[in-house]
Write a protein that holds these residues in place. Structure first.
Motif, short mmCIF file in Angstrom:
data_model
loop_
_atom_site.label_atom_id
_atom_site.label_comp_id
_atom_site.label_asym_id
_atom_site.label_seq_id
_atom_site.Cartn_x
_atom_site.Cartn_y
_atom_site.Cartn_z
N UNK A 6 -4.92 3.86 15.09
CA UNK A 6 -4.26 3.78 13.79
C UNK A 6 -4.34 5.14 13.08
N UNK A 7 -3.28 5.53 12.40
CA UNK A 7 -3.24 6.84 11.75
C UNK A 7 -4.14 6.87 10.52
N UNK A 8 -4.47 8.10 10.09
CA UNK A 8 -5.26 8.26 8.88
C UNK A 8 -4.54 7.65 7.68
N UNK A 9 -3.25 7.87 7.58
CA UNK A 9 -2.50 7.38 6.43
C UNK A 9 -2.57 5.86 6.35
N UNK A 10 -2.30 5.19 7.43
CA UNK A 10 -2.31 3.72 7.42
C UNK A 10 -3.72 3.18 7.19
N UNK A 11 -4.70 3.80 7.80
CA UNK A 11 -6.08 3.35 7.62
C UNK A 11 -6.49 3.42 6.16
N UNK A 12 -6.21 4.54 5.54
CA UNK A 12 -6.62 4.71 4.15
C UNK A 12 -5.80 3.84 3.20
N UNK A 13 -4.54 3.61 3.52
CA UNK A 13 -3.73 2.71 2.70
C UNK A 13 -4.26 1.29 2.80
N UNK A 14 -4.70 0.88 3.98
CA UNK A 14 -5.25 -0.46 4.12
C UNK A 14 -6.57 -0.61 3.35
N UNK A 15 -7.40 0.44 3.38
CA UNK A 15 -8.64 0.40 2.59
C UNK A 15 -8.33 0.28 1.10
N UNK A 16 -7.33 1.03 0.64
CA UNK A 16 -6.94 0.95 -0.76
C UNK A 16 -6.38 -0.43 -1.11
N UNK A 17 -5.64 -1.01 -0.19
CA UNK A 17 -5.07 -2.34 -0.41
C UNK A 17 -6.19 -3.38 -0.54
N UNK A 18 -7.20 -3.27 0.31
CA UNK A 18 -8.33 -4.21 0.22
C UNK A 18 -9.09 -4.03 -1.09
N UNK A 19 -9.26 -2.77 -1.50
CA UNK A 19 -10.00 -2.51 -2.74
C UNK A 19 -9.24 -3.02 -3.96
N UNK A 22 -8.06 8.92 -12.39
CA UNK A 22 -8.48 8.31 -13.63
C UNK A 22 -7.49 7.30 -14.18
N UNK A 23 -6.22 7.67 -14.20
CA UNK A 23 -5.19 6.78 -14.73
C UNK A 23 -5.03 5.53 -13.88
N UNK A 24 -5.05 5.72 -12.56
CA UNK A 24 -4.88 4.56 -11.67
C UNK A 24 -6.06 3.61 -11.78
N UNK A 25 -7.27 4.13 -11.79
CA UNK A 25 -8.44 3.25 -11.82
C UNK A 25 -8.59 2.56 -13.17
N UNK A 26 -8.25 3.25 -14.26
CA UNK A 26 -8.32 2.61 -15.58
C UNK A 26 -7.38 1.42 -15.65
N UNK A 27 -6.26 1.47 -14.96
CA UNK A 27 -5.27 0.39 -15.00
C UNK A 27 -5.46 -0.61 -13.88
N UNK A 28 -6.61 -0.55 -13.19
CA UNK A 28 -6.89 -1.54 -12.16
C UNK A 28 -6.13 -1.35 -10.88
N UNK A 29 -5.47 -0.21 -10.74
CA UNK A 29 -4.78 0.12 -9.49
C UNK A 29 -5.72 0.84 -8.54
N UNK A 30 -5.33 0.93 -7.29
CA UNK A 30 -5.97 1.85 -6.36
C UNK A 30 -4.95 2.93 -6.02
#
Length: 415
Positions: free
Chosen positions: A1-14, A133-141
């Motif tokens: 699995x590519x770095x991009x997909x791996x990290x996107x999946x981690x962000x999705x889980x978070x 900062x902006x993404x985490x304050x708004x509950x996004x990853x």
């Protein structure tokens, strides 16, 4: 699995965790991040020096190196941006609308995080922190993909921030950095439907155009900044000179810097020579229309290609215009709907300019350099949107939310 997909999946889980954190939990995470940046500033500056030295060896322009450079003062400013975000109202979970239907169903509309945000940007490492900062304050990853020119700086910044998050309720995986500097990593992010909810590009015109043209993931377009200042016939000379000079020279490498100065012919006859001397003294290269070159012998000829260029450098186009109509026509042809200014004492002209100019920010008697999330009181910005859907102008916290309808009934069915 590519770095991009791996990290996107981690962000999705978070994202399943971040979207239910309280305001207090999110603010605590931001405070810890801000403190960590200043505590680790020496290591960040060391990493930044490596990027600066590499860029200089490749012949990178000084204006672009300025965008890249971090100092103790700039890091302090970036950390202060995070702390200002803490003081701002949390836009998530707000009740935006509530109404009852005749059948007894109750409908509520609330604000919710967008989800997983992909951020593609170029050489300004402060964007790494602002976006986080902006993404985490708004509950996004967020999945960040910065430019290769700032790779070492961004690696260190994200390492510091993720380490800081370990002591908070915010999962470290909410913040991801794609380190693959190949263009293929950008191309892959643009197609990650189902993992990324939106992509936001921030940088030069070619980067933004590539994202807009090729993404299948929804895009919030931030535009290039071909910004204009129009000095009207009635303008006060001292004010006009200060505004125009600030708009070009205070920091020419940024998107809200002026690229073209439009000058009413009556004002030009009396003041353009003196105004041009101020720019020339600041080592600004001038390009102008035939009338400009008659008044300012040092100016080179400006072409339509020049008027359509975002220089991000000490280069300025000057065009003498007959009146407000010609100024409006020029802006309509060459503007990028970013930031435009009129300097005038004529209130009717100011009102017409602000009504007719199609841009995210339209100024009367103030420098275009104020188009900025921090200056607008947003704490920071994830970009300056020049599109018209969802968000426009400096994008602070509310721009990173969507809506959800909550419907309550007591057994209603549709006949």
């Amino acid at each position: 699995m590519t770095e991009v997909r791996t990290k996107a999946q981690l962000a999705k889980s978070a994202a399943a965790v971040t979207n239910r954190l309280t305001t207090e939990q999110k603010n605590h995470a931001l405070a810890v991040m801000a403190d960590a940046l200043q505590k680790e500033q020496a290591a960040i500056i060391d990493a930044n020096s490596a990027d600066i030295n590499h860029g200089r060896s490749k012949g990178t322009s000084e204006s672009l190196l300025d965008r890249l450079t971090l100092t103790e003062n700039r890091i302090a400013g970036i950390a202060e941006g995070l702390r200002q975000i803490i003081t701002l109202p949390d836009p998530v979970g707000l009740l935006l609308e509530s109404f009852d239907r005749p059948n007894g169903i109750q409908v509520k509309k609330i604000s919710v995080p967008l989800g997983v945000i992909g951020m593609i940007y170029e050489a300004r490492p402060n964007v790494t922190v602002d976006a986080a900062g902006l993404c985490l304050k708004t509950g996004n990853t967020v999945v960040l993909r910065g430019g290769s020119a700032a790779l070492e700086t961004n690696r260190k910044i994200v390492e510091v921030l993720r380490s800081a998050l370990q002591s908070t309720d915010m999962p470290a995986d909410a913040l991801q950095l794609v380190e693959d500097a190949n263009r293929s990593s950008v191309d892959e992010m643009l197609k990650l439907n189902g993992l990324l909810d939106v992509v936001i590009p921030r940088g030069g015109a070619s980067l933004i155009r590539n994202v807009v043209d090729n993404a299948t993931v929804p895009v919030i377009e931030t535009g290039a900044g071909i910004c204009h200042t129009f000095i009207d016939e009635s303008a006060d000379f001292a004010m006009a000179s200060d505004i125009a000079f600030n708009a070009k020279v205070q920091r020419p490498s940024v998107c809200n810097a002026m690229e073209t100065l439009l000058v009413h012919e009556a004002f030009a006859a009396n003041h353009l020579r003196e105004l041009a001397d101020r720019f020339l003294k600041a080592v600004v290269q001038l390009r102008g229309c035939p009338r400009t070159m008659e008044i300012v012998a040092e100016a080179q000829a400006a072409s339509d290609a020049d008027y359509a260029t975002e220089y991000n450098d000490y280069i300025l186009n000057i065009r003498v215009v007959r009146d407000l109509d010609e100024a409006l026509s020029h802006i309509a042809q060459f503007g990028t709907m970013h930031s435009e200014c009129i300097v005038t004492e004529n209130e009717a002209h100011a009102a017409r300019f602000q009504q007719e100019v199609d841009a995210a920010a339209v100024y009367h008697n103030a420098s275009t350099r104020f188009t900025d999330g921090f200056e607008f009181g947003f704490g920071a910005e994830i970009g300056i949107s020049t599109q018209k859907l969802h968000a426009r102008g400096p994008m602070g916290l509310p721009a990173l939310t969507s809506t959800k309808y909550l419907i309550h009934g007591n057994g209603q069915i549709r006949g």
